[in-house]
Each structure stands twice: as C-alpha cells, then as structure tokens.
Scaffold this active site. Structure first.
Site, PDB file in Angstrom:
ATOM      1  N   GLU A 237       0.884  -1.181  -0.124  1.00 51.63           N
ATOM      2  CA  GLU A 237      -0.014  -0.044   0.029  1.00 51.63           C
ATOM      3  C   GLU A 237       0.887   1.382  -0.121  1.00 51.63           C
ATOM      4  O   GLU A 237       1.921   1.156   0.630  1.00 51.63           O
ATOM      5  CB  GLU A 237      -0.875   0.055   1.247  1.00 51.63           C
TER       6      GLU A 237
ATOM      7  N   LYS B  98     -10.304   0.594  -0.958  1.00 51.76           N
ATOM      8  CA  LYS B  98     -10.210   0.563   0.454  1.00 51.76           C
ATOM      9  C   LYS B  98     -11.482   0.856   1.022  1.00 51.76           C
ATOM     10  O   LYS B  98     -11.841   1.778   0.975  1.00 51.76           O
ATOM     11  CB  LYS B  98      -9.007   1.064   0.814  1.00 51.76           C
TER      12      LYS B  98
ATOM     13  N   CYS C 221      -4.485  -3.178   4.086  1.00 52.41           N
ATOM     14  CA  CYS C 221      -4.249  -2.859   5.369  1.00 52.41           C
ATOM     15  C   CYS C 221      -5.320  -2.756   6.557  1.00 52.41           C
ATOM     16  O   CYS C 221      -5.758  -4.070   6.865  1.00 52.41           O
ATOM     17  CB  CYS C 221      -3.658  -1.365   5.220  1.00 52.41           C
TER      18      CYS C 221
END
Length: 520
Positions: free
Chosen positions: A80, A204, A237
């Site tokens: 990321e 995300k 993440c």
C-alpha cells in the site's frame, strides 16, 4: 474472532484440505518496499512533477518484477502507498490521481491500448510490467472517479464533486496449457492479447487517518481468478480488522487473500508479522502481504503465509533501510464453498461453547493499550481455560514448554467495548500476553521512544477494532485445529509461584508493560 497471540501457534491440518485440481503449488512473491517519498506531500504539485516522483518507485518495482520472474513467481504483490507515499491532503494528492476503469464493465489492456483512457501513465507502466515479465501483478495507487458513481448513483457526492479512493489494481498474464497431438506432451501457449489486462480494482473500505481518500459508499467485495491457484480476494491494510470486506470474503469460501499494507508496528498487539501469521492460521487461508519499509514510521514486516508454513521478513534495528523481495512455493488451497459462515459460528474440533467449557480460574482486570482487558493466568504447563468480557468469550487449549531463565507470567485476555485513544472504535479482542515481573524497565522506555518517532505524520499507531460496530458479538475466526503454544520466550511461572502474587500485584505487572500506546 480469532486468537491473535504473542504465542507461536501450531495447527494440525489435513493435507486433503490443501490439495487442489489446479495443481499442488504455485510461486508467489511479495516486495517490502522502501519508497522514494515526496518530502512535502501537503503541497500541491504538477502532474509532471507527480509522474517524475512516481517513476522513481516504478523503476524499483520494475527491477523487483524482473527478479521475481527470474525466480519463477506467478504473482507479485507490492505494498500500500508504495508509489506515491502518504500524508497527502485531499487537494495535494490530485496530481497523482488516475481514473481507473471498472474491469467488470470493460476489458482494457493499458499497455497495448494506452490511448483509450487519458492520464493513465501509471496504469500503463504497471500493465506493461506484468506483460513484460509474464506475471500477475498487484499494486496500490490513487484513483479518481466521477460523481455520481456508476456503481452507486444514489450515493451523495463529496463536497468537491468527485471521489478519491485508495485502490488496489491487478493485471493479468494468461498462460494456457495445451497438448501436442503427436507427442501427447503438455506444452504452454500464450494469449498475447490478455497479457497486461486490468482484471480487478478494489477501493479500500476502512481508511486510517487518510484525508486524501474517500471510503466507498458501499463496501466492495472483489475477487479475481488465476489459472494457477484459482480465486484470490483483495483487502488493504486496515481492512483486515473489520467485518467488511474481510469476513465476507472468508464466508464466501475465498482461501487466498492479497493484503498490501503500510502498517506501523505497535506492540504488544499490532506487530504485523505476528498479526499476519495469526490471521493465516486462525482463518486457515493463504495471505500474501507486503508492507512498506520505513524506520521513521516503524514500518516493516512482510510475508507469504499459508496454514502449514510461512516465509516472512522483519527488519531489525540497525539493518539497512532497503527493500526486500520474498518468493515462496505455496500450496493451492481448495475453496470452501459459497457459504461457510458456519465455520465461524460453530465450534471447530477442539473448541467449546462458553457453557460447555472447563471452569476457568478467577479473572482480573488490567489495561493493555489503554483498554481494560479481562485476564486469566495460565497457571499450568498445559490445560484449557477461558475468559469472558460480558457475552464475548475466548477459550484456549495450550501447551507450554519450560525453558531456562527468568520466570514469566502468561495470561489470556479479552476486551469488548469502545477504544477511545487515537480514534474511537468498537473492539472485540482476544489476546495472549507474556510479562516478566521485575524485568529491566529500560526495554519498555526504549520501545516507547521508538513508538513516538513516527508521529510527525498522520499514520499514527492506534488500537484497532476487530468489528466496526454491533451485531457480531461473540463471533470469531477460528483455526481448524487445536492451538498449541510451543515456543514461549522463557521459563513458565508455576502454579505455586503465581499464588505468591496477589490479584492487584498481577494486574500491576501486566498494566506496566502493555500501556505504551502514545496518547493523542
């Protein structure tokens, strides 16, 4: 909820679960990237300046893609924020944004069709990288989409009239197997038109102090198929701590997750290597997870994890601050079917429901990362015990190996409630912890000093949630075998020794060690 422990867990797995018709193994690669950063990310820059900056990181990606391909990698994952970096504002990141089309709506090869979409230089470079090296390639970049969104036209627009997303992109490289009629020998044929095609785009869902980006109006559950290992799911993440989309992917039977991260390590619960490994074991999946490498931001820890093994890297203090490529042969895991919610709602072999578990010793309350955990001590070398915080419970079967050295206290703890330091989150957590009474306090002071180094930016280390809200109480990700603690750091304290410490003394011992999260 899965047991995320400081203990090292070993699972008993049936190899019949890991055999697949696609082939027994594939070769995967992840790259822990030491990025070239924009020294002033809060300032706006021109598109040319942004491309010149990103090119420096793309050049490093190109080198690693070639090295991975030379080692036989079939899929390569980059971390990321690896291309542009982090700590941008919503406006200052604008020159880094590219409009990424939805692969579900159109088939596009940026490498061979660069003129179809303007301003997509980064996509073109990544597509050609996958094509040139004959590899599936996963990267993270910044996406801009018009408002209203074609996928959700009723969602209210952001104030500036467009959407900005933290985005994973996947590029395909197709290798087809054919048989030569005369020799009956399998050989490979290549479909040149599909090499470098954009096959997946994931926005995300759970942002972490990311002012530059929007969360999508609805969580996206994105998967893609490969000819060598079947289906992969995409998360990024902070997503790994939430129901959506992570649990949804698991409940759909996805056994292989792509997990790019820019993760700041935070002891005792959020060190990435232990977290990745525990997640792979507890969920019985493969996890491909590259992290950023940044000493100033406490970022390191990348790996390739599967239920029966792992290859990982964690930089040590004083190591050169540089990237690290990991390549591993990974067993192909069979999908579990389209509805596997029962895996997470009913006990697996070796587990028990709260009303059927053995009685546990009295619990005590102590704060860990500023949350009031309920703990029970592991007072024997092996056994079964559980601990509850309200209706939320965690149960453990364990075996400890005594070793030479100072005595340690081991405890199982749970917390269910709202975390309020560096953010406000609903948390359900079960963790194992170890503490040596009377240990040199310099170890803690040194750790606290390092924890504050990275506070100049917005990616602060915080306590994070397993569930973003109500409705999942008591649910947990569980391994399919018994948890066995095989490598404790030093000698286990015996039952007679634990009785020498009062409950208040025991609580103080744990609290002094684990309340080291920086305050806002």
């Amino acid at each position: 909820m899965f047991l995320r422990a400081l203990f090292f867990a070993a699972l008993t797995l049936s190899w019949s679960q890991t055999e697949a018709s696609l082939g027994s193994t594939y070769t995967a690669a992840v790259y822990e990237h030491h990025p070239v950063l924009n020294p002033q990310p809060w300032l706006a820059s021109s598109r040319l300046a942004a491309l010149q900056h990103v090119k420096k990181n793309l050049d490093l990606y190109e080198e690693q893609a070639a090295l991975a391909a030379q080692q036989g990698a079939q899929i390569l994952v980059f971390p990321e924020d690896g291309l542009q970096g982090f700590n941008f504002s919503r406006s200052s990141i604008s020159s880094y944004l590219e409009s990424i089309p939805d692969p579900q709506q159109e088939t596009w090869n940026p490498c061979t069709e660069p003129g179809r979409h303007d301003g997509t230089e980064v996509l073109q470079r990544l597509s050609c990288m996958a094509r040139r090296n004959g590899i599936y390639l996963v990267a993270n970049m910044a996406d801009v989409q018009p408002c209203p969104l074609p996928s959700d036209p009723s969602a209210p627009c952001p104030p500036d009239g467009h959407w900005q997303f933290n985005t994973n992109v996947v590029f395909r490289y197709t290798v087809k197997t054919s048989v030569t009629p005369m020799m009956l020998v399998p050989c490979l044929s290549f479909s040149r038109s599909s090499e470098g095609v954009l096959v997946a785009r994931y926005h995300k869902n759970n942002l972490y102090f990311e002012a530059a980006f929007d969360a999508p109006p609805r969580p996206e559950v994105v998967t893609f198929e490969t000819p060598f290992a079947g289906k992969f799911g995409l998360i990024t993440c902070f997503d790994i701590l939430f129901d959506q989309p992570t649990l949804t992917l698991l409940e759909q039977g996805v056994r292989q997750l792509i997990f790019p991260a820019a993760w700041m390590n935070q002891l005792p619960l959020l060190d990435l290597i232990q977290f990745q490994r525990a997640f792979s074991l507890g969920s019985n999946i493969t996890l491909l997870s590259p992290n950023i490498r940044s000493d100033a931001l406490l970022m390191t820890g990348s790996g390739i994890y599967w239920p029966s093994g792992a290859v990982y890297h964690h930089a040590r203090l004083g190591d050169p601050e540089e990237g690290k490529l990991l390549v591993a042969s990974v067993p192909v895991l069979e999908p579990l079917g389209q509805n596997t919610s029962e895996i997470y709602s009913s006990p697996a072999p070796g587990y028990c429901r709260r009303d059927g578990c053995p009685a546990s010793p009295p619990s005590f309350t102590s704060t860990m990362m500023h949350d009031p955990f309920k703990f029970v001590l592991l007072s024997d070398l092996q056994g079964e015990l559980g601990v509850c915080d309200g209706a939320f419970c965690c149960h453990l079967q364990y075996t400890l190996s005594p070793q030479e050295g100072g005595r340690e206290l081991y405890a199982l703890g749970v917390f269910a409630g709202t975390h309020t330091v560096n953010g406000r989150y609903a948390v359900q957590d079960g963790s194992g912890a170890a503490r040596e009474p009377g240990a040199d306090s310099r170890r803690r002071r040194d750790h606290e000093t390092r924890q504050h180094v990275g506070r100049s930016g917005h990616r602060l280390p915080v306590r994070t949630p397993v569930s973003p809200g109500p409705g999942r109480s008591g649910r947990r990700l569980k391994s399919r075998g018994n948890t066995s603690v095989t490598h404790p750091p030093s000698n286990f304290v015996s039952q007679s020794e634990t009785q020498k410490l009062s409950q208040s003394e025991t609580s103080t011992v744990f609290e002094s060690e684990f309340n080291n999260e920086p305050s806002p």
